[in-house]
Scaffold this motif. Structure first.
Motif, PDB file in Angstrom:
ATOM      1  N   THR A  42     -10.548  42.725 -20.736  1.00  0.00           N
ATOM      2  CA  THR A  42     -11.387  42.328 -21.863  1.00  0.00           C
ATOM      3  C   THR A  42     -10.727  41.206 -22.649  1.00  0.00           C
ATOM      4  OG1 THR A  42     -12.321  44.566 -22.010  1.00  0.00           O
ATOM      5  CG2 THR A  42     -12.545  43.140 -23.954  1.00  0.00           C
ATOM      6  N   VAL A  97     -17.591  39.754 -25.239  1.00  0.00           N
ATOM      7  CA  VAL A  97     -17.072  41.055 -24.800  1.00  0.00           C
ATOM      8  C   VAL A  97     -18.175  41.867 -24.136  1.00  0.00           C
ATOM      9  CG1 VAL A  97     -16.114  43.245 -25.609  1.00  0.00           C
ATOM     10  CG2 VAL A  97     -15.160  41.082 -26.435  1.00  0.00           C
ATOM     11  N   LEU A 132     -15.763  47.949 -29.345  1.00  0.00           N
ATOM     12  CA  LEU A 132     -15.256  46.824 -30.125  1.00  0.00           C
ATOM     13  C   LEU A 132     -15.779  47.041 -31.533  1.00  0.00           C
ATOM     14  CD1 LEU A 132     -15.185  43.049 -29.415  1.00  0.00           C
ATOM     15  CD2 LEU A 132     -16.010  43.913 -31.582  1.00  0.00           C
ATOM     16  N   ILE A 142     -10.322  46.715 -30.242  1.00  0.00           N
ATOM     17  CA  ILE A 142     -10.999  47.012 -28.990  1.00  0.00           C
ATOM     18  C   ILE A 142     -10.296  48.224 -28.402  1.00  0.00           C
ATOM     19  CG2 ILE A 142     -11.666  46.169 -26.722  1.00  0.00           C
ATOM     20  CD1 ILE A 142     -11.590  43.329 -27.868  1.00  0.00           C
TER      21      ILE A 142
END
Length: 187
Positions: A42, A97, A132, A142
């Protein structure tokens, strides 16, 4: 720390602890490694890159509901974005994301576009919760974790705060500036 605990509790509620499961598919070490992999991927997907640091890990014993241990534990790992992300850039960060998680097969998205403190949550194909969340002061966390995996010893990446042997103290505020992420108006 209270904020992180609140996020973890929210995440546990999101994914639910299946205490009746006879044989967990992985142990705590494997779950921690998988969560770290999700988080590493990520962070690498965010463009331009942001500075980040390890967040405090969390593990909570699962029980039958009557405080009887099940031999399983919920495991969460996290990252804190150290780059200041301006309010005008938060939507872009969340979009990047989310797109990355979708490309990796995440589903069951929940999006809270709350003013100033947006949040997205989803579940990976292998059952991990991914979250997130933007905090009230603009700090971004996150997280990735899974509930009720088989108890085992765990190791952590170097510089993980809150674990035995670590001297790292997490900061509450993002302090790194980026010409892209920290500016107040998108181009």
């Amino acid at each position: 720390m209270r904020r992180l605990l609140g996020c973890v509790l929210l995440a546990v509620a999101l994914i639910g602890c299946d205490a009746a499961r006879e044989k967990p598919e992985m142990d705590m070490q494997q779950a921690g490694e998988r969560a770290e992999g999700i988080l590493d991927g990520t962070m690498a997907a965010i463009r331009p890159p942001v500075g980040w640091s390890y967040g405090n890990p969390s593990d909570t014993a699962c029980s039958t509901g009557l405080n009887e241990p099940t031999g399983t534990t919920t495991v969460f790992r996290s990252r804190k974005i150290d780059t200041v992300v301006s309010g005008q850039r938060r939507g872009e960060l969340l979009k990047q994301v989310r797109e990355y998680w979708e490309q990796r097969g995440a589903r069951d998205f929940t999006v809270d576009s709350g003013e100033g403190m947006p949040r997205i949550r989803a579940r990976t194909a292998d059952g991990f919760a991914v979250i997130l969340q933007v905090g009230s002061i603009g700090n971004v966390f996150i997280e990735a974790g899974i509930s009720c995996v088989e108890d085992s010893e765990m190791t952590y990446p170097r510089d993980t705060p809150g674990v035995p042997g670590s001297s790292v103290k997490p900061e509450g505020l993002p302090r790194k500036y980026s010409a892209h992420w920290s500016e107040t108006a998108p181009h």
